[in-house]
Motif scaffolding. Structure first.
Motif, short mmCIF file in Angstrom:
data_model
loop_
_atom_site.label_atom_id
_atom_site.label_comp_id
_atom_site.label_asym_id
_atom_site.label_seq_id
_atom_site.Cartn_x
_atom_site.Cartn_y
_atom_site.Cartn_z
N VAL A 1 4.59 20.45 -21.82
CA VAL A 1 4.41 19.00 -21.81
C VAL A 1 3.91 18.50 -23.16
CG1 VAL A 1 3.08 17.12 -20.76
CG2 VAL A 1 4.10 18.88 -19.32
N ARG B 1 10.98 19.49 -21.89
CA ARG B 1 10.27 19.42 -20.62
C ARG B 1 11.19 19.63 -19.41
NH1 ARG B 1 5.58 14.95 -19.39
NH2 ARG B 1 5.26 15.34 -17.17
N GLU C 1 9.54 13.77 -21.51
CA GLU C 1 10.72 14.43 -20.96
C GLU C 1 12.03 13.97 -21.59
OE1 GLU C 1 12.34 15.84 -16.56
OE2 GLU C 1 10.42 14.85 -16.73
#
Length: 222
Positions: free
Chosen positions: A83, A93, A89
């Motif tokens: 993370v 991720r 993301e």
């Protein structure tokens, strides 16, 4: 109705507290479901942790405090590292979703609540490993090794028969789908995840090779 985890916002916690005593309140089925995510972290990031899980899976299922503490700490370290490199993301991720493209399809196809999330992810990891083998990324022996550990955790290693059309429909609404292509988190060897599109025919072949009756608590041998 179409899926889960499709929309979200990112807020970083100020503190993370893991009260291990709460794990002792879980029934065996829920504990096994949680172990699916533990196995996922090892499969994508830490082969040594995978070997540790193979040696300690029975202790984890027996809720041994020392084993639980070690597993939680190692998972936290792995997730925090991923993370920290991809906070919102946009790329890396996504590897935390190993097994989840198939898993979310199982949950949606069966109706939420029929299979626990971890049960769906357990079977989903087996399917993703099989797909990795079919695409020449993963050795068959490593896929079998992972499936054995998932089964030992008390999780299904066979998928429900949703029908080819329903399977395709559920996978195509996955958040990793881009431009109509379904992208999967696959393994280019244990501990080496890769995000790539795969032909639906190959995904369907993996599913067909691992079908079981739709009973989430039934665990088939790998």
């Amino acid at each position: 109705p179409l899926g889960k985890n499709m929309i979200g916002a990112f807020y970083q916690p100020r503190l993370v507290v893991a009260d291990l005593s709460t794990l002792h309140t879980l029934p065996p089925r829920e504990l096994s479901a949680g172990l699916a995510e533990v196995i996922k972290h090892a499969a994508i990031a830490d082969v040594d942790f995978l070997a540790w899980l193979e040696a300690h899976i029975d202790a984890l299922r027996a809720q041994d405090d020392a084993a639980l503490a070690e597993a939680v700490a190692r998972c936290c370290r792995i997730k925090a590292k991923v993370v920290a490199q991809d906070e919102t993301e946009t790329g890396l991720r996504a590897i935390l979703n190993f097994g989840h493209t198939f898993g979310h399809a199982i949950e949606a196809g069966m109706g939420y609540g029929n299979w626990l999330h971890g049960e769906a992810v357990g079977a989903g990891m087996v399917l993703a490993a099989d797909l990795s083998v079919r695409l020449g990324l993963l050795a068959p022996a490593d896929a079998e090794r992972l499936a054995r550990l998932i089964a030992r955790a008390g999780l299904p290693v066979r998928a429900p028969d949703l029908g080819a059309e329903r399977w395709a429909e559920c996978m195509q609404v996955d958040k990793k789908t881009e431009g109509g292509e379904v992208r999967f988190v696959l393994l280019n060897g244990l501990g080496r995840p890769v995000l790539r599109a795969a032909p639906m025919t190959e995904a369907q072949a993996s599913i067909a090779a691992h079908l079981q009756p739709s009973q989430p608590q039934a665990v088939s041998s790998a």
